[in-house]
Design a protein around this motif. Structure first.
Motif, mmCIF file in Angstrom:
data_model
loop_
_atom_site.group_PDB
_atom_site.id
_atom_site.type_symbol
_atom_site.label_atom_id
_atom_site.label_comp_id
_atom_site.label_asym_id
_atom_site.label_seq_id
_atom_site.Cartn_x
_atom_site.Cartn_y
_atom_site.Cartn_z
ATOM 1 N N THR A 321 47.437 46.066 36.780
ATOM 2 C CA THR A 321 46.141 45.664 37.045
ATOM 3 C C THR A 321 45.599 45.650 38.580
ATOM 4 O OG1 THR A 321 46.604 44.229 35.336
ATOM 5 C CG2 THR A 321 44.528 43.616 36.161
ATOM 6 N N THR A 325 42.633 47.485 40.341
ATOM 7 C CA THR A 325 41.694 46.633 41.124
ATOM 8 C C THR A 325 41.613 47.033 42.612
ATOM 9 O OG1 THR A 325 42.220 44.645 39.927
ATOM 10 C CG2 THR A 325 41.061 44.213 41.902
ATOM 11 N N SER A 365 34.072 33.328 37.905
ATOM 12 C CA SER A 365 35.135 34.618 37.410
ATOM 13 C C SER A 365 35.100 34.705 36.123
ATOM 14 C CB SER A 365 36.547 34.172 37.869
ATOM 15 O OG SER A 365 36.726 33.128 37.321
ATOM 16 N N LEU A 394 38.436 42.613 37.406
ATOM 17 C CA LEU A 394 39.021 42.067 38.827
ATOM 18 C C LEU A 394 38.496 42.506 39.987
ATOM 19 C CD1 LEU A 394 42.649 40.871 37.924
ATOM 20 C CD2 LEU A 394 40.493 39.324 37.625
ATOM 21 N N LEU A 397 35.065 41.655 40.560
ATOM 22 C CA LEU A 397 35.253 40.069 41.001
ATOM 23 C C LEU A 397 35.466 40.037 42.560
ATOM 24 C CD1 LEU A 397 35.202 37.137 40.096
ATOM 25 C CD2 LEU A 397 37.716 37.512 39.986
ATOM 26 N N VAL A 398 36.484 40.856 43.002
ATOM 27 C CA VAL A 398 36.738 40.822 44.457
ATOM 28 C C VAL A 398 35.840 41.642 45.352
ATOM 29 C CG1 VAL A 398 39.034 40.265 43.736
ATOM 30 C CG2 VAL A 398 38.709 42.353 44.308
ATOM 31 N N MET A 452 42.713 40.605 47.042
ATOM 32 C CA MET A 452 43.726 41.045 45.858
ATOM 33 C C MET A 452 44.401 39.952 45.609
ATOM 34 S SD MET A 452 42.717 44.066 45.529
ATOM 35 C CE MET A 452 44.343 44.688 44.534
ATOM 36 N N ARG A 454 43.527 36.787 45.468
ATOM 37 C CA ARG A 454 42.684 36.208 44.511
ATOM 38 C C ARG A 454 42.736 36.594 43.246
ATOM 39 N NH1 ARG A 454 36.188 35.435 44.188
ATOM 40 N NH2 ARG A 454 36.327 34.111 42.415
ATOM 41 N N ALA A 455 42.692 37.897 43.146
ATOM 42 C CA ALA A 455 42.499 38.748 41.729
ATOM 43 C C ALA A 455 43.964 38.498 41.149
ATOM 44 C CB ALA A 455 42.227 40.117 41.930
ATOM 45 N N GLU A 458 43.980 35.423 39.168
ATOM 46 C CA GLU A 458 42.742 35.110 38.415
ATOM 47 C C GLU A 458 43.232 35.010 36.633
ATOM 48 O OE1 GLU A 458 39.727 33.407 38.035
ATOM 49 O OE2 GLU A 458 39.553 34.330 40.124
#
Lengths: 533, 273
Positions: A321, A325, A365, A394, A397-398, A452, A454-455, A458
């Motif tokens: 993932t 991302t 998120s 993600l 998201l980031v 990253m 943060r992702a 998540e």
């Protein structure tokens, strides 16, 4: 301020009473603000330490686990009834191995006339899937069939927990020796203690461990006389009436040492029965129960049995993932930032885009999860629960985080570098790619890696795109069903059995290790680039 | 570029003999510069001689730096700036849309107020310009370009043993000479200097001034300065700007001894500005 010779004379002229008062006030304010700052740091440190201590304290038990080292006679009639010696068939024949283990355990621990409940109690000490590694090992080496092999058989999570000190509050005491034993193991044994002191000691321990606040039942005493375990049903003076649990069926001989294991809760209120405790204790005395490193935590995938559940699938899922991302967010983020910062005309449209990027960074998120479910799964028809979709969600998201951090890093590059490059005849693009970007790289890297990180932590958006599915296999690629570490933590934390608790903490530690690694990479990259530039 | 070098070698000997009546290198005609609605330069026409130093003086905000930046179209990088008028350099109007500012800037070098070496090695600082313009093929040729440029900038002896050291590790005066060497490395014809000594101490300033005097033999140099003494020391021509207008332009000697305008007189005697 003034020289010593004329000090006193000059002091009065400008160091007035009011000035001194004001000075005192200012010094006071300074000291106060310093104190506030130190307090804030102190609170942060205490919170961090408390968090780490609680997680590591909880998880420590999950990193080791108790196994039974068992001499297993691999009988062909159980594991390979057809006699084909086909490794695949052997590996699949988990129930055959299970039956073999159960029968051999029953031979050792139970009399022939033992009823079903007793059998179930014995088998309950092991997970059904505990034979899985045995089956695999045998399939890898079919020639071992028919011989005796020593295997580490994983104990059930409750037994493991009991051995680690959980399940029930307890206390082990020695209460002298046997004066006399009477009765039979079938109908109940009466045992006389050698001394009155010992009887009082036992009574005191029982009272001490009876917890009226937890349940109304009195504490239970399990008595070991010689190598045999009994449960104490009643006591009268030095006489204890006992029920046989496990061990040799001979009556305790005179002078044999007696131990008592006092448990705060009766077996109705705990997950491990008295007899299982007795068996465990016997095996422990025999030295057959070992504590081993819980490698299955890293090598196994998710399981319905906490003692077999591992993070392998989630780690691989998280990595896949993160890869998606990173591939989406970092290049897109950097190019967007470079364009906006270096090339875009400053007009209403670009400022509108800027405002919206900043707003996007603040969008919850879970909204991105809904967007992902609607766009990637419903509209584009991508499969659910796959790292590709998770990574795309993600990544979106980031993306704002990466753009904002990259722009900040680009803005921090002094304009004189740009003019210097333009001054020697570099084009705009050359000045950006030869000079500005390399200088901004450490900042961009840091921003990207923090994004990253943060992702990686998540959970919410991934729940919505189905990455919460039970995944028992390590995913092969970004289009394979998988889960990720934070979702696994969330799932494990909702598990009903007590054993999920340390397991969850262990998974949290795995996640933390990943985060720390990422931050470490960020620091190393920054250091390297800073030295070069 | 080869053509330019030839041009230099051809005219070098005659330049020394005939400095006073050197040919016109840059011919600015009716330049107006606007920053948004604000007019920064009002209708300035000015002819700059080749192989001489022209100083721009004037109080802060008078437009001298802006005018300097017109000559290599640095104002293009400021979004709100708009330049009108014609600037002829060797007969071509550099404000013409067909002229690529990137190529122009390789012919018109610039040195800035604050020394701004790239945060790279001394060698790479010099080699960057020639590299992007393809002025040297091979390592040996590049080494030569670097050495020549550093020699011309009077820095070679000081840095020849530490070319891989970062340019930012030099002292302020050395950094500024490094920037001059960097400008020279792309063999420009005109060098623009925007207050090159304002961030330097008097000793470093003296060295730069000495260097400018030497460079005058090969290049057309335009220098913006706040120091009247500097303008008097290094320049042959001086232009006095005030409030976006060119007040007076002429031989430095005459401007400082016998200015025509009262404002010029007031400024150089320190009565205002």
């Amino acid at each position: 301020m003034s020289s010593p010779t004329e000090g006193t004379a000059n002091t009065g002229s400008f160091v007035t009473e009011e000035a001194l008062q004001r000075l005192k006030k200012r010094h006071g304010a300074e000291a106060r603000f310093k104190l506030y700052g130190q307090l804030a740091i102190g609170i942060a440190i205490v919170a961090l330490v408390a968090l780490l201590v609680s997680i590591f304290g909880q998880a420590s038990s999950a990193f080791s686990r108790y196994v039974l080292s068992y001499d297993l006679n691999i009988e062909a009639s159980y594991v390979d009834p057809d006699g084909t010696r086909d490794p695949e068939a052997i590996a699949r024949n988990v129930s055959g191995f299970n039956l073999m283990l159960q029968d051999q355990l029953a031979d050792e621990f139970l009399s022939d006339d033992a009823n079903r409940n007793l059998r179930r109690e014995l088998y309950g000490m092991f997970t059904r899937l505990a034979v899985l590694p045995i089956a695999r090992a045998t399939a890898d080496a079919p020639e071992t069939i028919g011989s005796e092999q020593i295997f580490n058989v994983a104990l059930a999570d409750d037994i493991d927990l009991f051995l680690k000190g959980g399940v029930s509050a307890r206390k082990s005491i020695e209460i002298g020796t046997v004066a006399a034993g009477d009765g039979s193991t079938e109908d109940g044994v009466t045992l006389t203690l050698a001394s009155q002191d010992a009887a009082e000691k036992l009574g005191a321990a029982l009272t001490e461990l009876t917890r009226t606040d937890v349940d109304d039942a009195p504490a239970v005493a399990l008595i070991k006389a010689g190598n045999t375990w009994y449960r104490m049903e009643a006591s009268e003076g030095r006489n204890l009436s006992l029920t046989y649990l496990a061990g040799p069926r001979a009556l305790p001989s005179e002078g044999a040492a007696i131990e008592a294991l006092i448990l705060a809760q009766s077996q109705e209120n705990r997950t491990v029965t008295d007899r299982q405790i007795a068996w465990t204790k016997i095996l422990q005395t025999q030295g057959r129960i070992k504590s081993v490193l819980n490698t299955s935590l890293f090598t196994n995938s998710d399981s319905t049995y906490p003692e077999l559940a591992g993070t392998a699938a989630a780690i691989v899922g998280s990595l896949l993932t993160m890869l998606v991302t990173a591939l989406l967010a970092i290049p897109v983020g950097i190019f967007a930032a470079v364009y906006l910062e270096e090339f875009a005309p400053k007009n209403r449209l670009t400022s509108l885009i800027e405002v919206n990027i900043n707003n996007l960074a603040a969008v919850p998120s879970i909204v991105f999860g809904l967007l992902g479910a609607a766009v990637f799964i419903n509209f584009m028809g991508l499969p659910r629960s796959v790292p590709l979709v998770g990574g795309l969600v993600l990544g979106l998201l980031v993306l704002p985080t990466v753009i904002i951090a990259s722009r900040a890093a680009l803005t921090a590059v002094p304009p004189s570098i740009r003019t210097a490059a333009l001054g020697v005849g570099a084009s705009k693009t050359q000045s950006v790619f030869h000079h500005v970007l390399p200088l901004a790289a450490p900042g961009i890297m840091t921003g990207a890696i923090i994004g990253m990180a943060r992702a990686l932590g998540e959970t919410a958006p991934l729940l919505l795109i189905g990455m919460v599915a039970f995944v028992a296999e390590v995913p092969d690629g970004p289009m394979d069903e998988s889960t990720v570490l934070p979702v696994l933590i969330y799932k494990w934390s909702t598990g009903a059995e007590r054993a999920w608790e340390p397991q969850t903490a262990a998974a949290i530690i795995v996640l933390l290790v990943f985060l720390i690694l990422m931050n470490l990479i960020a620091i190393i990259l920054r250091r390297r680039f800073e030295r070069r530039w | 570029m080869d053509g330019n070098m030839e041009h230099f070698t051809q005219t070098k000997s005659s330049a020394r003999a005939d400095a006073a009546s050197a040919p016109i290198k840059v011919d600015c005609q009716n330049i107006d510069v606007y920053y948004g609605d604000k007019q920064a330069i009002e209708d300035i026409s000015l002819q700059i001689e080749d192989r001489s130093v022209t100083a721009f003086i004037g109080p802060s905000g008078c437009g001298k730096s802006t005018f300097l930046r017109c000559m290599n179209r640095m104002n293009d990088t400021i979004e709100s700036a708009k330049v009108t008028g014609k600037i002829f350099m060797d007969g071509a109007n550099i404000n013409d849309p067909s002229i690529d500012p990137v190529l122009l800037r390789s012919r018109v070098g610039m040195v800035f107020q604050k020394p701004n070496p790239f945060p790279k090695s001394i060698y790479d600082n010099i080699a960057y310009g020639p590299r992007i313009h393809g002025l040297a093929s091979g390592k040996a040729e590049m080494d030569e370009v670097v050495e020549n440029s550093l020699r011309k900038a009077g820095l070679w002896e000081e840095v020849k043993d530490r070319l891989p050291a970062p340019g930012t590790s030099l002292s302020g005066g050395q950094q500024q000479r490094l920037c001059i060497a960097r400008a020279i490395a792309v063999s420009p014809e005109v060098i623009l200097m925007d207050e090159p000594c304002s961030a330097l101490d008097p000793i470093a300033t003296a060295k730069i001034e000495e260097l400018i005097d030497e460079l005058r033999e090969r290049y057309c140099i335009v220098i913006v300065t706040h120091s009247m003494q500097q303008a008097a020391r290094v320049s042959q021509k001086t232009a006095f700007f005030h409030l976006g207008k060119l007040i007076e332009y002429g031989d430095t000697e005459r401007i400082f001894t016998n200015p025509e305008h009262g404002r010029t007189q007031d400024y150089i005697t320190g009565r205002f500005g």
